[in-house]
Motif scaffolding. Structure first.
Motif, PDB file in Angstrom:
ATOM      1  N   GLU A  34      -0.340   3.759  -0.203  1.00  5.17           N
ATOM      2  CA  GLU A  34      -0.428   5.526   1.133  1.00  5.17           C
ATOM      3  C   GLU A  34      -0.063   5.108   2.280  1.00  5.17           C
ATOM      4  O   GLU A  34       0.367   5.525   3.325  1.00  5.17           O
ATOM      5  N   LEU A  50       4.086   6.877   3.307  1.00  6.23           N
ATOM      6  CA  LEU A  50       3.853   7.632   3.161  1.00  6.23           C
ATOM      7  C   LEU A  50       3.837   7.675   5.077  1.00  6.23           C
ATOM      8  O   LEU A  50       4.057   8.018   5.567  1.00  6.23           O
ATOM      9  N   GLN A  65       9.495   8.177  -1.870  1.00  5.19           N
ATOM     10  CA  GLN A  65       9.313   8.059  -2.064  1.00  5.19           C
ATOM     11  C   GLN A  65       8.978   6.070  -2.587  1.00  5.19           C
ATOM     12  O   GLN A  65       9.540   6.327  -4.252  1.00  5.19           O
ATOM     13  N   ASP A  95       0.528  -1.541   0.126  1.00  9.64           N
ATOM     14  CA  ASP A  95      -0.276  -0.001   0.278  1.00  9.64           C
ATOM     15  C   ASP A  95       0.469   0.998   0.087  1.00  9.64           C
ATOM     16  O   ASP A  95       1.767   1.445   0.869  1.00  9.64           O
ATOM     17  N   TRP A 116      -3.581   7.518  13.006  1.00 11.65           N
ATOM     18  CA  TRP A 116      -2.684   6.614  11.966  1.00 11.65           C
ATOM     19  C   TRP A 116      -3.176   5.466  12.106  1.00 11.65           C
ATOM     20  O   TRP A 116      -2.509   4.688  11.084  1.00 11.65           O
TER      21      TRP A 116
END
Length: 205
Positions: free
Chosen positions: A33, A36, A55, A31, A157
């Motif tokens: 996302e 991050l 990234q 994933d 988170w």
């Protein structure tokens, strides 16, 4: 003899294709996302000394591969004695894998379950980086749930783990449960049969 060997050679083709399909499925679970969030959390948790990767999955792997960042991370979550005593930045493969292994041992001590734990090769060889993400997410969830003052980051988170199971059975309740079973087992001569029937009831339940 060569003719007999040919089918064996041919059989390797499909198995390779299948393993490639499996690997592709594993890769698809990664994933970007979540990457991050994990990078942001780890850099906040450990400080600027651990750096920050570019990234992308390969960069994420390279950042964690020697085990040093992971060791810094797990040490930062323990309020008292740090579980990883030596953090060595080595170029040698076996030293890097040893460092990862120390992180995994400490993560299990912290409370990450074995089902949430990645294997050393998942990270070091890049076999299953989604599993690495899963372990780190479980670690983040535990840190938020424990609320020991060591977690650095946004508590939103990670999911706060349910502590229901821990509250449901206290030590006294467990002892009382054992006493009940002991009474059942000793209440008649067919203790072993009683135990077996109790086991069956539990399975049915």
């Amino acid at each position: 003899m060569a003719a007999k060997g040919a089918p064996g050679m041919a059989n390797k083709g499909p198995s390779y294709g299948l393993s490639r399909q499996v690997q592709d499925k594993i890769n698809s679970k990664y994933d970007p996302e979540l990457e991050l969030i994990l990078v942001e959390w780890i850099t906040r948790q450990c400080g600027s000394s651990v750096g920050r990767p570019e990234q992308g999955k390969m960069e994420f792997q390279a950042w964690l591969k020697n085990g040093c960042v992971l060791s810094e991370l797990i040490n930062s979550l323990f309020p008292g004695d740090k579980p990883v005593k030596k953090i060595l930045n080595s170029c040698m493969a076996f030293k890097q894998m040893e460092q990862i292994s120390q992180f995994l041992t400490a993560a299990e001590k912290y409370g990450v379950t074995k089902t949430d734990m990645f294997q050393t090769v998942d990270l070091w060889e890049g076999k299953d980086l989604a599993a690495v993400q899963r372990t780190l997410s479980a670690l983040g969830s535990l840190a938020v749930t424990k609320d020991e003052g060591t977690y650095q980051g946004d508590p939103n988170w990670f999911f706060r783990k349910s502590q229901e199971n821990k509250r449901e059975f206290s030590e006294d309740q467990m002892k009382a449960g054992k006493n009940v079973i002991g009474l059942q087992m000793g209440s008649n001569k067919g203790a072993s049969q009683e135990g077996m029937s109790y086991g069956r009831q539990r399975q049915i339940l």
